[in-house]
Design a protein around this motif. Sequence first.
Motif, mmCIF file in Angstrom:
data_model
loop_
_atom_site.group_PDB
_atom_site.id
_atom_site.type_symbol
_atom_site.label_atom_id
_atom_site.label_comp_id
_atom_site.label_asym_id
_atom_site.label_seq_id
_atom_site.Cartn_x
_atom_site.Cartn_y
_atom_site.Cartn_z
ATOM 1 N N GLN A 38 -8.246 0.675 2.029
ATOM 2 C CA GLN A 38 -7.388 -0.311 1.583
ATOM 3 C C GLN A 38 -8.335 -1.726 1.475
ATOM 4 O OE1 GLN A 38 -3.550 -0.565 1.116
ATOM 5 N NE2 GLN A 38 -4.618 1.307 0.418
ATOM 6 N N THR A 39 -9.442 -1.588 1.166
ATOM 7 C CA THR A 39 -10.396 -2.681 1.042
ATOM 8 C C THR A 39 -11.274 -2.527 0.015
ATOM 9 O OG1 THR A 39 -10.607 -2.472 3.493
ATOM 10 C CG2 THR A 39 -12.307 -3.565 2.418
ATOM 11 N N TYR A 78 -6.981 -4.255 9.530
ATOM 12 C CA TYR A 78 -6.723 -3.182 9.929
ATOM 13 C C TYR A 78 -7.564 -2.533 10.844
ATOM 14 C CZ TYR A 78 -3.202 -2.810 6.272
ATOM 15 O OH TYR A 78 -2.114 -2.916 5.479
ATOM 16 N N TYR A 79 -7.705 -3.212 12.129
ATOM 17 C CA TYR A 79 -8.676 -2.982 13.216
ATOM 18 C C TYR A 79 -8.575 -1.657 13.656
ATOM 19 C CZ TYR A 79 -9.537 -7.772 12.316
ATOM 20 O OH TYR A 79 -10.082 -8.816 11.719
ATOM 21 N N SER A 80 -7.574 -0.826 13.637
ATOM 22 C CA SER A 80 -7.168 0.386 14.249
ATOM 23 C C SER A 80 -8.290 1.315 13.649
ATOM 24 C CB SER A 80 -5.768 1.022 13.898
ATOM 25 O OG SER A 80 -5.656 1.030 12.619
ATOM 26 N N ARG A 81 -8.916 1.075 12.267
ATOM 27 C CA ARG A 81 -9.872 1.800 11.797
ATOM 28 C C ARG A 81 -11.125 1.776 12.755
ATOM 29 N NH1 ARG A 81 -10.708 -0.854 5.874
ATOM 30 N NH2 ARG A 81 -10.281 -2.570 6.978
ATOM 31 N N THR A 299 0.219 -8.488 6.013
ATOM 32 C CA THR A 299 1.178 -7.673 5.083
ATOM 33 C C THR A 299 2.802 -7.480 5.457
ATOM 34 O OG1 THR A 299 -0.806 -6.092 4.931
ATOM 35 C CG2 THR A 299 1.442 -5.211 4.045
#
Length: 348
Positions: A38-39, A78-81, A299
């Motif tokens: 997603q980046t 999306y820090y869970s990554r 989002t």
Amino acid sequence: MNFTDELVQWYLANKRDLPWRNTTDAYTIWLSEIILQQTRVEQGLPYFNRFVEKYPTVSDFAAAHEDEVLKLWQGLGYYSRGRNMLKTAQLVQQMYNGVFPESYDDLIKLKGIGEYTAAAISSFSSNEARAVVDGNVYRVLARYFGIYEAINSSTGKKTFQSLATNLLNKQNAALHNQAMMEFGAMLCKPKNPGCGICPVNVGCAAFLNNATTALPVKLKTVKVRERFFNYFLVTDGNTVLMNKRGDKDIWANMYDLPMVETPEMLPAHELAKLPEVTAMFGNELNITEDTSVIKHILTHQRLFVRMVKTTNTPLILKENWAFIPVDSLHELALPKVIFILIKNIFNL
DNA sequence: AAGCCGGGGAC
DNA sequence: GTCCCAGGCTT
């Protein structure tokens, strides 16, 4: 030449020179694939370079602390990554003795690795015959084959995965996958695709039917929630009161300031008298500064954020609060909007 | 199946 | 503003 062979030829003539394409090391490819979820490539590239430098091997990564990983991830979202990467690195260190797995079936079991990423790592590292289906591939296939099934429905996902698998060049899976994605990213773009110079336009259903803007079909728009955050700046110039966030809400395990969330944005004098606030500080809040409200878009949420400076100090420190030396602030992983609020005050 | 998780760039 | 980006996890 058939459809996929044309795309491979186009790829060989037009591909970008990207660092993760110059290796078959599964660990390095994993780094790039997680960062790029997603980046956009341009946004992820500097992060990739910093991670490779700081953690040259999965063993180096496994030895890191979560705060350190999140700090390196700061600004990417999306820090869970990042949190999942540390867990996976530690598991690979223990279960695989630091040798990153290359097979799809091993990869798919790891935290943060789904169908797309398992297919990407396995094909790029060992040329395993797995077809990647990312946003680019959905778009290319929907347009070329004129598929109006929604790409985010469960049946649609199966349709596109099945089609992509059937099209896969099983002898050259890595090259095939790279070509499909690069073609989608560079030429078959969401808006203003380069149909005039497209090598496969004569066979493209969307081009022939003037339907490139209608494809791919995607269901529903996300519901956006509005939230109002009131942050408190408690500092004597040497230390500042910071809060480590929990693991449920946005920005899990990252750092912000003590705050109250309100149903709407209140004038400062009303905020100062709020029961929740007076309970926190013992009496009515003495506000010495109040920032203008910052609108911050996520989002699923529209955040309205303000920060008030106060001379009060809280009666008791909550469990996740701590006075942090200003000199150490640069070590904390801060959400973007927090960084914006305090960067000029503390020279971050 | 639906909701949730960031930030940025193109238009 | 809207859309989407080398998606995946939780409920």
